[in-house]
Design a protein around this motif. Structure first.
Motif, mmCIF file in Angstrom:
data_model
loop_
_atom_site.group_PDB
_atom_site.id
_atom_site.type_symbol
_atom_site.label_atom_id
_atom_site.label_comp_id
_atom_site.label_asym_id
_atom_site.label_seq_id
_atom_site.Cartn_x
_atom_site.Cartn_y
_atom_site.Cartn_z
ATOM 1 N N ALA A 45 13.785 2.368 13.887
ATOM 2 C CA ALA A 45 14.015 2.237 12.449
ATOM 3 C C ALA A 45 12.754 2.612 11.670
ATOM 4 O O ALA A 45 12.839 3.293 10.635
ATOM 5 N N LEU A 46 11.608 2.199 12.165
ATOM 6 C CA LEU A 46 10.352 2.544 11.493
ATOM 7 C C LEU A 46 10.125 4.053 11.525
ATOM 8 O O LEU A 46 9.717 4.645 10.514
ATOM 9 N N ALA A 47 10.406 4.676 12.657
ATOM 10 C CA ALA A 47 10.259 6.136 12.755
ATOM 11 C C ALA A 47 11.198 6.827 11.767
ATOM 12 O O ALA A 47 10.819 7.831 11.144
ATOM 13 N N GLU A 48 12.384 6.275 11.606
ATOM 14 C CA GLU A 48 13.337 6.835 10.649
ATOM 15 C C GLU A 48 12.806 6.700 9.217
ATOM 16 O O GLU A 48 12.907 7.628 8.412
ATOM 17 N N LEU A 49 12.229 5.544 8.900
ATOM 18 C CA LEU A 49 11.651 5.344 7.574
ATOM 19 C C LEU A 49 10.487 6.298 7.324
ATOM 20 O O LEU A 49 10.315 6.796 6.203
ATOM 21 N N VAL A 50 9.694 6.547 8.340
ATOM 22 C CA VAL A 50 8.582 7.491 8.201
ATOM 23 C C VAL A 50 9.115 8.872 7.858
ATOM 24 O O VAL A 50 8.584 9.550 6.967
ATOM 25 N N GLU A 51 10.170 9.288 8.533
ATOM 26 C CA GLU A 51 10.755 10.601 8.241
ATOM 27 C C GLU A 51 11.312 10.646 6.821
ATOM 28 O O GLU A 51 11.156 11.656 6.122
ATOM 29 N N GLY A 56 9.571 12.234 0.411
ATOM 30 C CA GLY A 56 9.180 11.823 -0.928
ATOM 31 C C GLY A 56 10.124 10.828 -1.576
ATOM 32 O O GLY A 56 9.952 10.477 -2.746
ATOM 33 N N GLN A 57 11.095 10.345 -0.849
ATOM 34 C CA GLN A 57 12.085 9.446 -1.441
ATOM 35 C C GLN A 57 11.505 8.102 -1.881
ATOM 36 O O GLN A 57 12.120 7.404 -2.678
ATOM 37 N N PHE A 58 10.344 7.746 -1.365
ATOM 38 C CA PHE A 58 9.741 6.469 -1.745
ATOM 39 C C PHE A 58 8.605 6.627 -2.749
ATOM 40 O O PHE A 58 7.955 5.652 -3.121
ATOM 41 N N ASP A 59 8.358 7.848 -3.194
ATOM 42 C CA ASP A 59 7.216 8.099 -4.066
ATOM 43 C C ASP A 59 7.253 7.287 -5.354
ATOM 44 O O ASP A 59 6.213 6.877 -5.857
ATOM 45 N N GLU A 60 8.433 7.034 -5.891
ATOM 46 C CA GLU A 60 8.512 6.256 -7.134
ATOM 47 C C GLU A 60 7.975 4.843 -6.943
ATOM 48 O O GLU A 60 7.530 4.210 -7.885
ATOM 49 N N LEU A 61 7.980 4.346 -5.717
ATOM 50 C CA LEU A 61 7.435 3.015 -5.458
ATOM 51 C C LEU A 61 5.915 2.997 -5.563
ATOM 52 O O LEU A 61 5.314 1.935 -5.725
ATOM 53 N N LEU A 62 5.305 4.157 -5.463
ATOM 54 C CA LEU A 62 3.850 4.246 -5.583
ATOM 55 C C LEU A 62 3.384 4.140 -7.023
ATOM 56 O O LEU A 62 2.236 3.819 -7.283
ATOM 57 N N ASP A 63 4.270 4.410 -7.964
ATOM 58 C CA ASP A 63 3.941 4.351 -9.380
ATOM 59 C C ASP A 63 4.027 2.897 -9.833
ATOM 60 O O ASP A 63 5.074 2.396 -10.194
ATOM 61 N N LYS A 64 2.902 2.210 -9.825
ATOM 62 C CA LYS A 64 2.860 0.773 -10.118
ATOM 63 C C LYS A 64 3.253 0.453 -11.552
ATOM 64 O O LYS A 64 3.719 -0.643 -11.830
ATOM 65 N N GLU A 65 3.073 1.375 -12.456
ATOM 66 C CA GLU A 65 3.428 1.114 -13.851
ATOM 67 C C GLU A 65 4.940 1.056 -14.044
ATOM 68 O O GLU A 65 5.416 0.435 -14.979
ATOM 69 N N ARG A 66 5.699 1.705 -13.204
ATOM 70 C CA ARG A 66 7.145 1.723 -13.341
ATOM 71 C C ARG A 66 7.828 0.633 -12.506
ATOM 72 O O ARG A 66 9.032 0.487 -12.545
ATOM 73 N N ARG A 67 7.046 -0.138 -11.797
ATOM 74 C CA ARG A 67 7.622 -1.199 -10.979
ATOM 75 C C ARG A 67 8.105 -2.339 -11.870
ATOM 76 O O ARG A 67 7.475 -2.667 -12.874
#
Length: 68
Positions: A45-51, A56-67
């Motif tokens: 499951a972790l390998a799947e999440l890495v792929e 880039g599907q998780f990139d929006e989570l990196l934007d702390k201002e939009r959290r």
């Protein structure tokens, strides 16, 4: 490493029994097998999440201002 009947490592079996809180060989071996199986599923499951993350599907989570 002490091997008993069936070629099992008795020291490792005793340690596993203590860890899993099991009282007999069969329960200990089954608990260890279930644990190994669950660990493998988590690794997959972790390998799947890495792929998925590589796409880039998780990139929006990196934007702390939009959290929230």
């Amino acid at each position: 490493m002490t091997k008993g009947v069936g070629g099992l490592d008795e020291e490792a079996l005793a340690d596993a029994a203590e860890l899993f809180g099991t009282a007999n060989r069969a329960d200990t071996v089954n608990a260890a097998l279930r644990d190994a199986s669950a660990r493998l599923r988590r690794v997959k499951a972790l390998a799947e999440l890495v792929e998925i993350a590589k796409t880039g599907q998780f990139d929006e989570l990196l934007d702390k201002e939009r959290r929230p």
